[in-house]
Design a protein around this motif. Structure first.
Motif, PDB file in Angstrom:
ATOM      1  N   ASP A 129      18.911  -0.706 -17.562  1.00  0.00           N
ATOM      2  CA  ASP A 129      19.409   0.663 -17.619  1.00  0.00           C
ATOM      3  C   ASP A 129      19.088   1.286 -18.983  1.00  0.00           C
ATOM      4  N   GLY A 130      18.797   2.550 -18.967  1.00  0.00           N
ATOM      5  CA  GLY A 130      18.576   3.267 -20.222  1.00  0.00           C
ATOM      6  C   GLY A 130      17.210   3.054 -20.836  1.00  0.00           C
ATOM      7  N   GLU A 131      16.271   2.503 -20.072  1.00  0.00           N
ATOM      8  CA  GLU A 131      14.928   2.321 -20.629  1.00  0.00           C
ATOM      9  C   GLU A 131      14.223   3.664 -20.746  1.00  0.00           C
ATOM     10  N   PRO A 132      13.541   3.916 -21.822  1.00  0.00           N
ATOM     11  CA  PRO A 132      12.834   5.190 -21.958  1.00  0.00           C
ATOM     12  C   PRO A 132      11.625   5.252 -21.031  1.00  0.00           C
ATOM     13  N   GLU A 133      11.376   6.439 -20.531  1.00  0.00           N
ATOM     14  CA  GLU A 133      10.197   6.638 -19.706  1.00  0.00           C
ATOM     15  C   GLU A 133       8.980   6.833 -20.602  1.00  0.00           C
ATOM     16  N   PHE A 134       7.924   6.141 -20.249  1.00  0.00           N
ATOM     17  CA  PHE A 134       6.687   6.195 -21.026  1.00  0.00           C
ATOM     18  C   PHE A 134       5.602   6.740 -20.110  1.00  0.00           C
ATOM     19  N   ILE A 135       5.227   8.010 -20.352  1.00  0.00           N
ATOM     20  CA  ILE A 135       4.287   8.703 -19.481  1.00  0.00           C
ATOM     21  C   ILE A 135       2.907   8.671 -20.124  1.00  0.00           C
ATOM     22  N   GLN A 136       1.929   8.277 -19.310  1.00  0.00           N
ATOM     23  CA  GLN A 136       0.542   8.232 -19.769  1.00  0.00           C
ATOM     24  C   GLN A 136      -0.325   8.958 -18.756  1.00  0.00           C
ATOM     25  N   LEU A 189       0.830  -1.193   0.000  1.00  0.00           N
ATOM     26  CA  LEU A 189       0.000   0.000   0.000  1.00  0.00           C
ATOM     27  C   LEU A 189       0.870   1.250   0.000  1.00  0.00           C
ATOM     28  N   SER A 190       0.462   2.234  -0.823  1.00  0.00           N
ATOM     29  CA  SER A 190       1.113   3.544  -0.859  1.00  0.00           C
ATOM     30  C   SER A 190       0.032   4.598  -0.718  1.00  0.00           C
ATOM     31  N   ASP A 191       0.227   5.529   0.224  1.00  0.00           N
ATOM     32  CA  ASP A 191      -0.779   6.562   0.462  1.00  0.00           C
ATOM     33  C   ASP A 191      -0.757   7.664  -0.600  1.00  0.00           C
ATOM     34  N   GLY A 192       0.399   7.887  -1.202  1.00  0.00           N
ATOM     35  CA  GLY A 192       0.475   8.879  -2.283  1.00  0.00           C
ATOM     36  C   GLY A 192       0.407  10.309  -1.791  1.00  0.00           C
ATOM     37  N   PRO A 193       0.081  11.261  -2.648  1.00  0.00           N
ATOM     38  CA  PRO A 193      -0.425  11.038  -4.016  1.00  0.00           C
ATOM     39  C   PRO A 193       0.634  10.649  -5.041  1.00  0.00           C
ATOM     40  N   ASP A 194       1.909  10.738  -4.677  1.00  0.00           N
ATOM     41  CA  ASP A 194       2.976  10.320  -5.587  1.00  0.00           C
ATOM     42  C   ASP A 194       3.414   8.927  -5.161  1.00  0.00           C
ATOM     43  N   HIS A 195       3.011   7.921  -5.957  1.00  0.00           N
ATOM     44  CA  HIS A 195       3.240   6.530  -5.582  1.00  0.00           C
ATOM     45  C   HIS A 195       4.422   5.971  -6.374  1.00  0.00           C
ATOM     46  N   HIS A 196       5.371   5.391  -5.670  1.00  0.00           N
ATOM     47  CA  HIS A 196       6.475   4.700  -6.316  1.00  0.00           C
ATOM     48  C   HIS A 196       6.171   3.206  -6.274  1.00  0.00           C
ATOM     49  N   ILE A 197       6.071   2.602  -7.443  1.00  0.00           N
ATOM     50  CA  ILE A 197       5.616   1.228  -7.584  1.00  0.00           C
ATOM     51  C   ILE A 197       6.817   0.292  -7.601  1.00  0.00           C
ATOM     52  N   PRO A 198       6.836  -0.735  -6.732  1.00  0.00           N
ATOM     53  CA  PRO A 198       7.952  -1.697  -6.752  1.00  0.00           C
ATOM     54  C   PRO A 198       7.862  -2.616  -7.963  1.00  0.00           C
ATOM     55  N   PRO A 199       8.985  -3.215  -8.377  1.00  0.00           N
ATOM     56  CA  PRO A 199       8.939  -4.138  -9.518  1.00  0.00           C
ATOM     57  C   PRO A 199       8.019  -5.321  -9.236  1.00  0.00           C
ATOM     58  N   ALA A 200       7.285  -5.737 -10.257  1.00  0.00           N
ATOM     59  CA  ALA A 200       6.377  -6.874 -10.136  1.00  0.00           C
ATOM     60  C   ALA A 200       7.118  -8.166 -10.456  1.00  0.00           C
ATOM     61  N   GLU A 201       6.463  -9.271 -10.165  1.00  0.00           N
ATOM     62  CA  GLU A 201       7.057 -10.569 -10.447  1.00  0.00           C
ATOM     63  C   GLU A 201       7.266 -10.725 -11.955  1.00  0.00           C
ATOM     64  N   GLY A 202       8.472 -11.012 -12.338  1.00  0.00           N
ATOM     65  CA  GLY A 202       8.798 -11.207 -13.754  1.00  0.00           C
ATOM     66  C   GLY A 202       9.282  -9.964 -14.460  1.00  0.00           C
ATOM     67  N   ASP A 203       9.126  -8.779 -13.837  1.00  0.00           N
ATOM     68  CA  ASP A 203       9.632  -7.552 -14.451  1.00  0.00           C
ATOM     69  C   ASP A 203      11.126  -7.437 -14.199  1.00  0.00           C
ATOM     70  N   LEU A 204      11.864  -7.092 -15.243  1.00  0.00           N
ATOM     71  CA  LEU A 204      13.322  -7.007 -15.148  1.00  0.00           C
ATOM     72  C   LEU A 204      13.757  -5.556 -15.315  1.00  0.00           C
ATOM     73  N   PRO A 225      13.406 -14.002 -20.909  1.00  0.00           N
ATOM     74  CA  PRO A 225      14.404 -13.828 -19.838  1.00  0.00           C
ATOM     75  C   PRO A 225      15.086 -12.468 -19.843  1.00  0.00           C
ATOM     76  N   ASP A 226      15.234 -11.837 -21.019  1.00  0.00           N
ATOM     77  CA  ASP A 226      15.918 -10.537 -21.067  1.00  0.00           C
ATOM     78  C   ASP A 226      14.969  -9.348 -21.178  1.00  0.00           C
ATOM     79  N   TYR A 227      13.658  -9.597 -21.258  1.00  0.00           N
ATOM     80  CA  TYR A 227      12.700  -8.505 -21.443  1.00  0.00           C
ATOM     81  C   TYR A 227      11.542  -8.544 -20.462  1.00  0.00           C
ATOM     82  N   GLY A 228      11.384  -9.646 -19.743  1.00  0.00           N
ATOM     83  CA  GLY A 228      10.241  -9.770 -18.859  1.00  0.00           C
ATOM     84  C   GLY A 228       8.985 -10.099 -19.643  1.00  0.00           C
TER      85      GLY A 228
END
Length: 986
Positions: free
Chosen positions: A640-647, A622-637, A843-846
């Protein structure tokens, strides 16, 4: 009165910006800040329009000035310094230009020049003999933001400017008379003194009695007067006094006094012989030429110049028409902003009334004092603020950005409206309206944004032109003026405007062609709000739009289930029956501001019993927010250098507590507690009502076909058993089909492509597919019996065949984008776009999403797009889809234009008369052959060869000016024949 030919004109130079241009530039910078904060495409379009408009304002002024020239300047030949003096200026000016006439560095006249002859009332220059005038003419085009000027020296007929008479006269003595000795003088010379000349009788100013001779001879001596005056005075002028202007003024005082007494005057320069001056003009000319003063007209160094330079715009007055244009131009941005903020017609009416009140007060500034206007403006601003601001809704910085900042901008715009009494303040008001437009473009995502943006831009453009419109003084007719009659060309003018608009649109699109689609706000703090808080009944569980637990629903009819809003889709419940399909329509569910399309994932399903998928009962943080930092999920890898995708998600209907977003979310901005599940799905502790917005930041995996193919067969990797589990009802023929399709595939990626291709060619997409019989495997029934189904069956069949090959797979549900609003920069998802797809673990992309029925590319293969490219593609698509309607509309427009031309031509013939129409045709033909459009008919006739043109010119002049002119059909026929012949001359 006529001037000599001009010298070659120098190059044009920018004179400076008009009053209030800085406010418009500041508004553009404010819009740029809004674009960075929101990442809105519409704001970027507005900024591009502003850049092109600014460039057009600069270029249009230069073009207008290049087409204008001053050909001659004329005035009187004798004048007194400082007295009013008329200046006649002849110019070629398709559009009015402002001219300043100067002599010896001093301005003698200024005003707007029309095409042809213009009379400017000014003043005489300083004392001296002047044969040259410096003319500076300037213009700023239609928008009037950047002024250009051109300066040149024109020769004029010598202008002798004498000084005004001084208070103290110069020495004057009476000259000796050759015949009668010294003459006496009195108040009325020749009349009141005894030793003088008296008239013989009343009314006889020629014959007079000479009293000295009469007294000496004892008889009347009558003489005929041979001169206008009977005495002569000599005024002495001294050189080298160090004050030639003062000495000339004193000399003129003496000369004027003597001439007022009826005497002849002469002037002696020091000890030289007297020079007789026979008239008042000669006196002024002599005083003007006396010891010419050399005046220094060189500019001082820059450090000695006045820092407060005068404004380059010649006039700061604001007409009532322009004031109302500014008011009308500000209404559209105000309504455009208030609507998406939830304000109704009453609030809009209050704001519009306040704007109208400001225009009513300032349209006639003399009717209210400055203090009264300011008090009224303050009162109107406070009233608007009280009506719009809801203090209880402001709970933090984010809510203040929505419930306080735009309201203050609206109030500021209203207050500024009460200051619009001059052009500077009017442009400041326009800058406030432009800033409101940018703010509204940043928060609006509805389909009407394009129309609102177009109306706002058009209103601002019209208001800007109305502010700049010059004060066109009427030309003062002179006795020797020849009326100028030029044919009107409304269609040509309209064509120029259409071409100018088309060029401007092309320039905007060309500029936007190099501007990439915004990837999102520069700072992840906007936008995020909840229009209403509805807490869910249980913690971490799915809830419907009322906040109650979301448990699914019973079958209705042929396997279709109904439901309210997004809850009608079975994929948004703890279980998803593959035999069910929600009763979904075309209602817009959400709009997503994002640079590229993606699967908007809401849930994932791992456990399948052969008919129904189940959500894992995993743990959540649980995160109270309003700015929530989400931990990595199972299987997510992490990479470095991944582009940020804002929606940024704008919800159009009430939604459950599912937080949708692209896969691999790392940050969420939502003003409510959010629970992060191990499978990567997100759930809020409140329902998300219509009108809410939140932002999700994801890290895309950069997956490409080449990269995934390089992974080879992922079945060799060890993964959790739940991602490979098969139901007990799984059939061998399903396993055999999967193995057969995988034969020869060098990688898992190729196997997925083969399976997708086989499904696309062997099954039919049908929302009314038959329900699998009880006790059967739904995948087996879909693949081998019915061969009909929808996305749930297709995704389930793909996942089961992959699992049978040892490839980890699961089902994800959510929405896919089906439309793109290029102006708002948002992807649109409707209720029918609720979707289920398969996710495969590499294995290299999740987890990587696949679906043969959705046109969503791999995250690493999304092409780079620009705003201009999107607009062009949207335009081409719209034209292709409505080509027949466009052709019909163009034909109708052409017919309408033709009818308008015919009607206008008929009206012009009726108004001008047949001889007036002939005059217009004669001028048009002459101008087409290089004649000046303002020339008289005799000059126009010189461009034609032959003897008929002069005769036609004389006939046309007689028809216009001859008092005894009588219309005659035979004469008209001859003139018409001659003009037809002249028009055919190449």
């Amino acid at each position: 009165m006529s001037g000599r030919s001009p010298r070659p004109a120098p190059l044009m130079r920018p004179a400076g910006a008009a009053r209030g241009t800085g406010a418009l530039a500041s508004a553009w910078l404010g819009g740029a800040m809004i674009a960075l904060l929101t990442g809105a495409t519409a704001v970027a379009i507005l900024l591009a329009v502003g850049l092109v408009a600014g460039f057009a304002a600069a270029v249009s002024g230069a073009i207008a000035l290049r087409r204008a020239s001053v050909t001659s300047v004329a005035t009187a030949t004798v004048a007194t310094s400082g007295d009013e003096l008329a200046w006649v200026v002849r110019a070629v000016a398709p559009r009015p230009v402002h001219a300043v006439l100067a002599i010896d560095g001093g301005i003698v006249a200024a005003g707007w020049l029309a095409d042809g002859r213009t009379l400017l009332l000014g003043s005489a220059p300083s004392r001296g003999v002047h044969d040259e005038v410096t003319v500076t003419w300037s213009t700023a085009g239609r928008l009037g933001l950047l002024w250009w000027r051109r300066r040149m020296h024109l020769a004029i007929e010598s202008l002798s400017v004498g000084p005004a008479p001084a208070d103290r006269p110069a020495p004057a003595v009476r000259a000796e008379d050759d015949r009668d000795g010294t003459l006496a003088t009195g108040v009325r010379p020749g009349h009141d003194e005894i030793d003088g000349v008296r008239q013989w009788r009343d009314g006889d100013e020629v014959t007079a009695v000479h009293w000295p001779s009469t007294l000496r001879s004892g008889e009347f001596i009558v003489r005929q007067r041979r001169h206008d005056r009977d005495e002569r005075w000599v005024v002495t002028a001294t050189t080298g006094t160090g004050d030639p202007d003062g000495e000339a003024a004193r000399v003129r005082r003496s000369l004027d006094d003597c001439m007022s007494r009826g005497a002849d005057v002469s002037v002696r320069l020091d000890d030289r012989a007297p020079i007789e001056l026979g008239s008042a003009a000669a006196v002024v000319q002599w005083c003007a030429a006396f010891e010419p003063t050399q005046r220094d007209t060189t500019r001082p160094p820059w450090w000695r110049r006045d820092l407060l330079r005068p404004a380059v715009e010649p006039d700061d007055r604001l007409s009532a028409r322009a004031r109302w244009a500014v008011a009308l131009g500000s209404i559209t941005p105000l309504v455009m902003l208030l609507q998406p903020l939830g304000y109704g017609s009453v609030h809009v009416a209050v704001v519009v009334s306040a704007v109208a009140a400001g225009a009513l007060v300032t349209a006639r500034p003399e009717s209210a004092s400055k203090l009264r206007r300011q008090l009224l403006g303050l009162l109107a601003g406070v009233l608007v603020g009280v009506v719009l601001v809801d203090v209880s809704a402001i709970t933090g910085v984010m809510t203040a950005m929505r419930f306080l900042m735009p309201q203050l901008l609206v109030a500021l715009c209203v207050v500024q409206g009460f200051e619009c009494v001059e052009r500077r303040s009017a442009r400041v008001a326009l800058s406030c309206s432009a800033l409101l437009t940018a703010y509204a473009a940043g928060v609006r995502v509805d389909p009407g944004l394009g129309v609102w943006l177009l109306l706002a831009i058009a209103g601002l453009a019209v208001a800007a032109q109305a502010i700049t419109a010059p004060d066109r003084r009427p030309r003062t007719p002179q006795a020797d003026d020849v009326p100028i009659r030029r044919p009107a060309h409304p269609m040509r003018s309209a064509g120029v405007r259409v071409v100018s608009i088309a060029v401007g649109v092309a320039a905007v699109v060309g500029l936007l062609a190099v501007v990439p689609v915004p990837r999102g706000p520069a700072q992840l703090n906007l936008p995020s709000w909840l229009d209403e808080r509805r807490p869910v009944g249980t913690q971490g569980e799915l809830a419907d739009i009322t906040g109650s637990p979301l448990l699914g629903g019973p079958l209705q009819g042929s396997g279709r289930r109904s439901g309210a809003g997004a809850g009608g889709y079975p994929g948004f419940s703890p279980t998803m029956d593959t035999s069910l399909r929600g009763d979904l329509g075309d209602e817009v569910v959400m709009r997503v501001r994002a640079p590229s399309p993606a699967f908007w994932r809401g849930q994932t399903f791992t456990d399948f019993d052969g008919r129904t998928w189940h959500v894992d009962l995993d743990n959540s943080s649980l995160s109270d927010g309003p700015d929530h930092h989400i931990p990595p999920a199972e299987g997510d890898l992490p990479f470095d250098g991944e582009p940020e995708f804002i929606q940024t998600f704008y919800l159009a209907v009430d939604m459950p507590n599912i937080v949708f977003g692209a896969d691999r979310p790392v940050r969420v901005l939502l003003d409510a507690p959010v629970r992060s599940r191990e499978d990567g799905s997100l759930r809020a502790d409140v329902v998300l009502p219509a009108g809410s917005a939140y932002t999700v930041l994801s890290h895309q995996s950069n997956a490409t076909a080449v990269g995934l193919r390089a992974e080879g067969d992922v079945a060799r990797y060890t993964v959790p058993a739940k991602h490979l589990a098969l139901p007990e009802s799984f059939t061998e023929r399903t396993r055999a089909l999967g193995q057969r399709l995988a034969v020869g595939s060098p990688s898992t990626y190729d196997t997925i492509q083969v399976i997708d291709g086989w499904l696309a060619g062997n099954v039919t997409y049908n929302l009314d597919a038959p329900v699998p019989p009880a006790g059967t495997d739904a995948v087996d029934q879909f693949l081998f019996e019915s061969r009909q189904g929808f996305c749930e069956q297709i995704a389930s069949a793909t996942a089961m065949m992959l699992r049978s090959l040892g490839i980890p797979a699961r089902i994800a549900t959510g929405y896919v984008p089906s439309e793109r609003d290029e102006v708002a920069g948002v992807w649109i998802s409707r209720a029918r776009d609720a979707h289920a797809w398969v996710e495969v673990w590499f294995p290299d992309y999740g987890w990587v999403s696949f679906d043969p029925t959705a046109s969503v590319p791999l995250s690493g293969e999304i092409p780079t797009s620009s705003i201009g490219g999107e607009l062009v593609r949207a335009f081409v698509a719209a034209v292709s889809a409505h080509l027949a309607d466009i052709v019909v509309a163009l034909i109708g427009l052409a017919v309408a234009v033709l009818l308008v031309r015919l009607v206008s031509r008929s009206w012009r013939r009726h108004r001008r008369g047949r001889w007036g129409v002939l005059q217009d045709r004669f001028v048009t033909a002459a101008v087409a052959r290089g004649a000046p459009p303002t020339a008289p008919n005799a000059t126009l006739a010189e461009v034609f060869s032959g003897a008929r043109a002069p005769a036609v010119a004389r006939t046309l002049d007689e028809s216009a000016f001859a008092p005894a002119w009588q219309d005659d059909d035979e004469r008209y026929a001859l003139a018409l024949e001659a003009i037809n012949e002249l028009e055919r001359i190449p």
